[in-house]
Write a protein that holds these residues in place. Structure first.
Motif, PDB file in Angstrom:
ATOM      1  N   ARG A  30     -13.091  -4.010  -2.535  1.00 24.18           N
ATOM      2  CA  ARG A  30     -12.213  -5.063  -3.052  1.00 24.18           C
ATOM      3  C   ARG A  30     -11.873  -6.066  -1.957  1.00 24.18           C
ATOM      4  O   ARG A  30     -11.896  -7.284  -2.170  1.00 24.18           O
ATOM      5  N   SER A  31     -11.530  -5.553  -0.773  1.00 21.60           N
ATOM      6  CA  SER A  31     -11.165  -6.421   0.343  1.00 21.60           C
ATOM      7  C   SER A  31     -12.326  -7.328   0.732  1.00 21.60           C
ATOM      8  O   SER A  31     -12.146  -8.533   0.982  1.00 21.60           O
ATOM      9  N   HIS A  87      -3.063   4.999  -1.887  1.00 26.81           N
ATOM     10  CA  HIS A  87      -4.169   4.378  -1.158  1.00 26.81           C
ATOM     11  C   HIS A  87      -4.741   5.293  -0.074  1.00 26.81           C
ATOM     12  O   HIS A  87      -5.641   4.891   0.653  1.00 26.81           O
ATOM     13  N   ARG A  89     -10.161   6.078  -3.334  1.00 28.59           N
ATOM     14  CA  ARG A  89      -9.380   4.844  -3.388  1.00 28.59           C
ATOM     15  C   ARG A  89      -9.661   3.976  -2.164  1.00 28.59           C
ATOM     16  O   ARG A  89      -9.716   2.751  -2.253  1.00 28.59           O
ATOM     17  N   ASP A 134       0.847  -1.189   0.000  1.00 29.07           N
ATOM     18  CA  ASP A 134       0.000   0.000   0.000  1.00 29.07           C
ATOM     19  C   ASP A 134       0.882   1.239   0.000  1.00 29.07           C
ATOM     20  O   ASP A 134       1.565   1.534   0.991  1.00 29.07           O
ATOM     21  N   TYR A 140      -1.757  -6.752   3.781  1.00 30.72           N
ATOM     22  CA  TYR A 140      -1.351  -5.481   3.194  1.00 30.72           C
ATOM     23  C   TYR A 140      -0.209  -4.885   4.014  1.00 30.72           C
ATOM     24  O   TYR A 140      -0.255  -4.886   5.253  1.00 30.72           O
ATOM     25  N   ASP A 175     -10.855   0.183  -2.138  1.00 31.79           N
ATOM     26  CA  ASP A 175     -10.081  -0.853  -1.445  1.00 31.79           C
ATOM     27  C   ASP A 175     -10.961  -1.657  -0.489  1.00 31.79           C
ATOM     28  O   ASP A 175     -10.789  -2.878  -0.349  1.00 31.79           O
TER      29      ASP A 175
END
Length: 245
Positions: free
Chosen positions: A207-208, A195, A200, A191, A220, A204
């Motif tokens: 996505r996570s 980020h 963003r 990261d 991460y 994230d």
């Protein structure tokens, strides 16, 4: 001395005709300059006197220099020679990013790197270059990603695969992971500053959650982890791999 096109051309007018751009300066010109330095590096044959100019670093090459490669009018050491010279002389954590970036540039091939290492037999640092060349992978996309991969390999963990695509339930590529153990469903990511942006951050989080829902264990890490506590990285990834069994 800035690596400016005009300044560089002016500099070469003051140098011996046999001078070639080398080291970090040549790597930057070839497009795999992942390490930055303001000085200009050149290489000269051993029997040519060293010019003394501000901001100039002169290397007297021990090996015969192949035909220089002209890049926008400036003679440079060949790309593979440049990459291996750096892999021998910079610190180990920076050497693999150079080799990865050299392969990514498509100016260098794995066979070319192996052949160049053989030519450097007996020179200082060649052992480091010989160890790292087989690990080089042109899929790596940034210096920190390459360094993170090396931290894991040096800890004797399985080598993660760079830039792993993970597909959705219909087989379509959905997200790409910096470093992945696909069979174990373990992902490792660096990261950076990008980020910190709010949009963003939302991306994230989504996505996570997507990875969590599909049984992936994601880890991460930041620059603090990479440069100050690599043991922390190793411990977390080792535990994730052990749990995945």
């Amino acid at each position: 001395m800035p690596d400016d096109e005009v300044d560089l051309r002016a500099l070469f007018l003051c140098l011996p005709e046999v001078a070639v751009l080398a080291g970090l300066s040549a790597a930057r010109r070839f497009g795999f300059g992942v390490l930055r330095e303001d000085a200009v590096h050149i290489q000269l044959p051993p029997d040519v006197s060293r010019p003394r100019l501000p901001g100039l670093i002169v290397h007297h090459g021990v090996l015969p220099l192949p035909e220089p490669v002209m890049v926008r009018g400036i003679p440079c050491v060949p790309p593979a020679r440049c990459a291996v010279d750096l892999a021998r002389t910079v610190r180990r954590l920076d050497a693999l990013p150079v080799l990865d970036a050299a392969l990514r540039s498509d100016l260098v091939t794995p066979d070319g790197l192996h052949a160049e290492v053989d030519r450097h037999r007996g020179l200082r640092g060649v052992r480091q270059a010989r160890e790292l060349v087989p690990l080089a992978d042109g899929r790596a996309e940034c210096r920190q990603e390459s360094q993170l991969r090396l931290v894991l390999i040096d800890a004797r963990l399985p080598a993660p695969e760079p830039q792993v695509w993970v597909c959705d339930d219909w087989g379509n590529r959905r997200y790409r992971i910096d470093l992945g153990y696909e069979e174990r469903r373990v992902g490792v990511e660096y990261d950076g500053m990008s980020h910190l942006d709010r949009d963003r951050l939302r991306y994230d989080r989504e996505r996570s959650n997507w990875f969590d829902a599909r049984g992936w264990t994601m880890r991460y890490f930041t620059d603090r982890d990479l440069y100050r506590r690599p043991d922390y990285i190793v411990a977390l990834v080792r535990a994730a791999l052990a749990a995945s069994r």
